[in-house]
Design an enzyme around this catalytic site. Structure first.
Site, PDB file in Angstrom:
ATOM      1  N   ASP A 149       0.827  -1.213   0.000  1.00  0.00           N
ATOM      2  CA  ASP A 149       0.000   0.000   0.000  1.00  0.00           C
ATOM      3  C   ASP A 149       0.861   1.262   0.000  1.00  0.00           C
ATOM      4  OD1 ASP A 149      -2.055  -1.789   0.277  1.00  0.00           O
ATOM      5  OD2 ASP A 149      -2.880  -0.903   2.112  1.00  0.00           O
ATOM      6  N   HIS A 308       3.727  -2.338   3.043  1.00  0.00           N
ATOM      7  CA  HIS A 308       3.733  -0.982   2.477  1.00  0.00           C
ATOM      8  C   HIS A 308       5.039  -0.785   1.717  1.00  0.00           C
ATOM      9  CE1 HIS A 308       0.878  -0.714   5.828  1.00  0.00           C
ATOM     10  NE2 HIS A 308       0.285   0.242   5.121  1.00  0.00           N
TER      11      HIS A 308
HETATM   12 ZN   LIG Z   1      -2.591   3.214   3.243  1.00  0.00          ZN
END
Ligand SMILES: [Zn+2]
Length: 356
Positions: A149, A308
Site C-alpha cells: 500500500d 507498504h
Molecule cells: Zn494506506
C-alpha cells in the site's frame, strides 16, 4: 532569281528547324512516357506491398489483444469469445496456451501479454513467452497474494521491484492516485513485471468520512487516471485505514454501491506484516509472515498479505520472505488471480480478506 534562291534556302532552313523541333518533341514524349510507365509500375508495387502489410497487420491484430481490448476485459466475461483465434504458426507463439480453461483466465493472459509487451523489459519474443509461461497458475496448487500500500514511493518501490524481479515473484500495488503522475516509470515497471495495480484513493482519504460524491471523486479519479495513462482498468479497492463503514450502516451501503459502479472488489487482508509499526523490525516481520498460522488460526494458503512500499525494512524482509514462500511451494499471484481461483470468485462490491 538571286532573291528566290535566298528565299528557298530560308524556307528549307525553317523546314529543317521545324522537323528538328518535331523530333525533339517526339523524343521528349517518349522519355516522359517511359518515366510515367516506370512511375506507374513503382506505385503499383508500393500499393501491393502496403496492402500485404495491412493484411498482415489485421491478422496480427486479430491474434493479439489491443490496449483497449485488454483494458475492457474483466467486466464483460460473458460477452467475450470462448476461444481466441488459432495463431498462425510462428517460431514463438505470442502467448502460451492458457493453463486454466476459463474466460477470466484467457482475459488475464491477454491483459498480461499487453502489459508485458507494452511496459516490460524483455529482449525478444522468446523471453516474453518464457516470462508469461512462468506466470501461469496451477489452480490446484497453493497460492497467496502479496500486497503493498501507499506507493509508488521512490526509491523504496524500485528497490522492492528489484527483489520481486530477482525472485520471479509478482504482487499487487494499491497506489495513491496523487503519486501516479510523478512516478509513471514505476507504474510501468510494475505492469511490465506482471503485477496488479489496485486503488488506494487519490489522497489516502478515509472513505467513511467522505460524502458520496467525494468518495466517487477520489476513487473514480484514480481509476480514470490509470485508464488514461496506461489503458489499464483497476478492479480492486483497498480503502485507506481499512475504513469502509460498519455492516448495515449507510456508509457501508454507499461504499459497496460505489464499488459496484466502478467494478471494484473491496480488499482487506488476512495477515499484516505490521511494517507500519515503528518498533517492528525486518526479522519480526519475517517471523510473523512465515508463521504457519495467524492469530485467528488461518494458514497462508489463500491469504492476502499486507505490506507498504515505503519502508527499507520491508525491502529487507522481502529478500527473505519471497524465496522462503517459493521454497514452501506457494504461487505468488495477484489479488484478482487469487480471488478468481477461489470458489466465491471475483465479484464487484464484495469485501474480501481471504480467498476461500
Ligand atoms: Zn494506506
Amino acid at each position: 532569281m538571286e532573291y528566290d534562291r535566298e528565299e528557298a534556302r530560308r524556307r528549307a532552313a525553317r523546314r529543317r528547324a521545324a522537323e528538328k523541333r518535331k523530333r525533339m518533341r517526339r523524343r521528349r514524349l517518349t522519355v516522359l512516357g517511359a518515366a510515367a510507365l516506370i512511375l506507374v509500375l513503382l506505385i503499383a508495387g508500393a500499393v501491393s506491398l502496403i496492402v500485404r502489410a495491412v493484411r498482415k497487420g489485421r491478422q496480427a491484430a486479430a491474434l493479439e489483444p489491443t490496449a483497449q481490448a485488454a483494458a475492457t476485459v474483466t467486466a464483460t466475461a460473458a460477452a467475450l469469445p470462448t476461444a481466441l483465434p488459432t495463431p498462425a504458426p510462428t517460431a514463438v507463439p505470442a502467448t502460451p496456451a492458457p493453463a486454466i480453461d476459463a474466460p477470466w483466465y484467457r482475459e488475464r493472459m491477454a491483459q498480461l501479454y499487453h502489459n508485458l509487451s507494452s511496459y516490460g523489459n524483455y529482449p525478444d519474443a522468446a523471453a516474453l513467452y518464457t516470462a508469461l509461461e512462468e506466470m501461469q497458475i496451477d489452480p490446484n496448487g497453493k497460492m497467496l497474494a502479496i500486497t503493498f500500500d501507499d506507493g509508488p514511493y521512490p526509491p523504496i518501490t524500485g528497490d522492492l521491484l528489484d527483489v520481486l524481479e530477482a525472485n520471479h515473484a509478482r504482487a499487487t500495488f494499491f497506489v495513491k492516485g496523487a503519486y501516479i503522475d510523478a512516478n509513471k516509470d514505476l507504474i510501468r515497471r510494475e505492469l511490465g513485471l506482471g503485477c496488479e495495480i489496485g486503488n488506494h484513493t487519490t489522497n489516502h482519504e478515509d472513505l467513511e468520512k467522505l460524502s458520496p460524491s467525494e468518495r466517487r471523486a477520489t476513487v473514480g479519479g484514480l481509476n480514470d487516471k490509470m485508464q488514461a495513462l496506461f489503458g489499464y482498468r483497476v478492479h480492486l479497492l483497498r480503502p485507506p485505514y481499512i475504513s469502509y463503514g460498519k455492516k448495515g450502516d449507510a456508509n457501508r451501503e454507499d461504499i459497496v454501491a460505489m464499488a459496484r459502479e466502478y467494478e471494484l472488489a473491496i480488499v482487506n487482508h488476512t495477515r499484516s506484516s505490521h511494517d507500519s509499526h515503528e518498533d517492528y523490525t525486518a526479522q519480526m516481520m519475517i517471523d510473523r509472515i512465515l508463521a504457519e498460522k495467524d492469530e485467528l488460526g488461518r494458514g497462508l494458503d489463500g491469504s492476502i498479505l499486507l505490506f507498504h512500499d515505503k519502508y527499507n525494512k520491508t525491502v529487507e524482509a522481502m529478500k527473505v520472505i519471497l524465496p522462503a514462500l517459493k521454497q514452501q511451494g506457494y504461487q505468488l499471484v495477484t489479488v484478482s488471480e487469487l480471488l478468481s481461483c477461489s470458489q466465491e470468485g471475483l465479484n464487484w462490491g464484495w469485501i474480501y480478506s481471504k480467498a476461500d
